[in-house]
Design an enzyme around this catalytic site. Sequence first.
Site, short mmCIF file in Angstrom:
data_model
loop_
_atom_site.label_atom_id
_atom_site.label_comp_id
_atom_site.label_asym_id
_atom_site.label_seq_id
_atom_site.Cartn_x
_atom_site.Cartn_y
_atom_site.Cartn_z
CD GLU A 193 -1.88 -0.94 3.29
OE1 GLU A 193 -2.87 -1.64 3.25
OE2 GLU A 193 -1.60 -0.15 4.23
CE LYS B 1 6.77 4.92 5.99
NZ LYS B 1 6.69 6.28 6.51
CG ASP C 206 5.03 12.31 4.45
OD1 ASP C 206 5.18 12.11 5.67
OD2 ASP C 206 5.83 12.96 3.76
CE1 TYR D 226 -0.94 2.82 9.80
CE2 TYR D 226 -1.58 4.37 8.09
CZ TYR D 226 -0.90 4.09 9.25
OH TYR D 226 -0.17 5.07 9.86
CE LYS E 230 11.52 6.74 3.86
NZ LYS E 230 10.56 7.75 4.32
CB CYS F 96 13.19 46.09 -1.15
SG CYS F 96 12.12 45.26 -2.36
CB CYS G 63 11.18 49.14 -4.38
SG CYS G 63 11.25 48.83 -2.61
CB CYS H 278 9.91 45.13 0.81
SG CYS H 278 9.77 46.78 0.10
CB CYS I 197 7.68 47.69 -2.79
SG CYS I 197 8.63 46.44 -3.68
S1 IVH Z 1 1.37 -0.12 8.77
C1 IVH Z 1 3.65 -1.44 12.89
N1 IVH Z 1 0.65 1.17 6.64
O1 IVH Z 1 4.52 4.94 8.57
C2 IVH Z 1 3.31 -0.29 12.10
N2 IVH Z 1 1.94 2.34 8.24
O2 IVH Z 1 7.37 5.04 9.28
C3 IVH Z 1 2.32 -0.69 11.07
N3 IVH Z 1 2.35 4.68 7.65
O3 IVH Z 1 4.17 4.04 11.92
C4 IVH Z 1 2.13 0.44 10.21
N4 IVH Z 1 1.27 4.66 5.75
O4 IVH Z 1 2.56 5.90 10.88
C5 IVH Z 1 1.32 1.25 7.80
N5 IVH Z 1 -0.09 2.17 4.68
C6 IVH Z 1 0.57 2.25 5.84
C7 IVH Z 1 1.18 3.42 6.27
C8 IVH Z 1 1.87 3.44 7.49
C9 IVH Z 1 1.96 5.40 6.59
C10 IVH Z 1 3.17 5.24 8.74
C11 IVH Z 1 2.81 4.76 10.10
C12 IVH Z 1 4.04 4.05 10.55
C13 IVH Z 1 5.08 4.83 9.85
C14 IVH Z 1 6.42 4.18 9.80
#
Ligand code: IVH
Length: 706
Positions: A142, A144, A146, A255, A345, A439, A442, A464, A469
Amino acid sequence: MIVTLVLFLSGALAASPTDHARILELRREIAHHDELYYRKNAPEISDAAYDALKAELRRLEQAYPDFGDRGGGGTEGMGDGGAAGGVAGEKIGDDRAEGFAKRRHGAPMLSLDKAYSDAELSAFYARASGTLGRDEIAWRVEPKFDGIAVSLVYEHGRLARAVTRGDGEEGDDITANVRALCAPPEVLAIEHEAPALIEIRGEIYLGLEEFARLNREREAAGEPVFAHPRNLAAGSVKALDPATNAGRRLSLVCYAWGAVEPASARPASLGDFAGMLRAWGLSVVEGARTGEGWTELRTAVDALRDERARLGFPTDGVVVKLELTADQERLGTGPATPRWAIARKFPAERAATRLVGITWQAGRTGVLTPVAELEPITLDGSRVARATLHNPAEIVALDLRIGDTVWVEKAGEIIPAIVGVDRSRRAANAAPWMPPEVCPACGGQVAAEADEAGGGGRVGLLRCVNDACPAVLARRVEWFASKNGVDITGLGPATIAALVESGKVRGLAELYRLERADLLALPGIGERSADKLLASIAASRSAPWPAVLGGLGLPGVGAGRAEALAKAAPDWAALLSADRAALAAAGLDEGVADAVAEHLAKPAVRVELAALAKFGVGTAKGEATANAGAFAGETVVLTGRLQRWTRTEATRRLEAAGARVDSNLTKRTTLVVAGEDAGAKLASARERGITVIDEAALTERLGEAE
Ligand code: IVH
């Protein structure tokens, strides 16, 4: 002010005479940025720039392993919770802050190991396969997210609380904010029986569209924009004043699970869990892929990597998990991370180039933002010649010098940013950077201000302070003319710059004084576009009052507050006489009410607002409703060229005043409006004895004459 800033900057820049000095300096810098990131949710440098500081410190500390204490800002200080690969920069840390009740997690909130290459991912799979004793393992991949990790605790199906990760064992109770921002179900829908207790783990994040919208609003309010959606999400869930979050909508995705009681209620697989979440009315990760075996997994990871750019939310990799609870349990958990999941990553593409200069972009409120001018390079398939530097603090943190060879990356995979300097290639005589004293647009005075978001009054914002300006004025006009304000179509940045430069527009109200000839004198504007532009400027006078207020750029007043302000001050007179108390009564918080009152007291501002009022902006007069019914019963034909409006525009106004407008003379025609160079129709109307009026009479009768 300027003096203080220069002193500070030169102090920070005093080129590190030795590597030891640089180590100390880097530790201080990093500690400062950690404080801003974790405690204040207001980082003043990009993640990439932060990573570069950590990487530089790590290199130096490795070269001098005996040098001093590594605590505090040292590279071990903000550990990654045992991440594989151990690359600096992944910030887990401890998010607990003052002002929130502390709550222990039933099961710890873990972090994830990271794989930075296919080889590392393959090693993860091989370990899992070795422990489980089989090659074909069911997995799930899935995005990740942010954002900010959250644990929603449901007791007997009722939302008991929402808690941040904190240090993994104990977090902050953010229930009120989560309720207001994401509205999770208070009671789990009963289609799937709820256990006595379940900790549902997920992420609170900001969709990219909402991020862009909120930043536009902050800009409108003269507040610094958020560099990354995660910062905004973090600031929102940790807001102590609920007003901060008014009008914000954050998303929640679930998740994973933590503690579940009774244990028998635990789902047998992640697929089952997703089914339970859906039945309970919680949102699950969309677009997850499932399968078995390494070959398929690798393809799925690559596919999701490519899709990430098209998702409407911020991601920083993908997460690979074992699908079956039984497999997860056999693999178990390490000191801070599960062995059954890993984050893959992807490195941002990075390229080296030369910094040829630092220019400044003036914002609507006068804030000057540095921009790195680069020798052009290609990055991720696009040409990059400039990179954002966010603020002066970033220049200091990177110790950037003109002529440096710098590393450029797409920060957050959105905007290019400088992430580091190749010091080995620095010219011996490269001079430390100094902030501009005037600036650059100006030549006017520049003030250094503590950046409140950044805290600590260190390297501040440069502003500024010249009311006239031209660069600042151009930004104000752009804002006023944009969809955030009165929405003047066809008035783009190039035209605005030309109007400001030629002195034709010296304030917002002067837009309404523009004549056809003024526009025709601009490069690239022909008759048709001049007419169209004049028509849309005229039409903008009837923009709704809240839009006018939003476009004015009153401090702290974005679209949301403009609506509230419009109710309290429904016209120009009310606005110009509004005092602090009236503004506060309109629901503006104290700080904003003060700032607006102070702004409205400035003579230059009052002159500008009075001029806008005089031109009928925001009085709905532009719709020609002032003389509603002035043309009732008339059947009008327009002929010849009008100066002020296009035909369509004039027709709209006439119709609004009750007329029927035809394109040809007929027996019904009662009135002809003759513009310049009117020909046959005018002659024919005269012949038939139909009343003819000119443009001046038309404007007069519409109640639009100035
Ligand atoms: S599963 C045991 N699924 O990424 C932790 N985490 O850097 C199970 N995160 O702590 C986490 N998307 O806060 C999971 N699809 C995803 C995620 C996800 C973002 C975050 C989560 C985790 C952190 C680790």
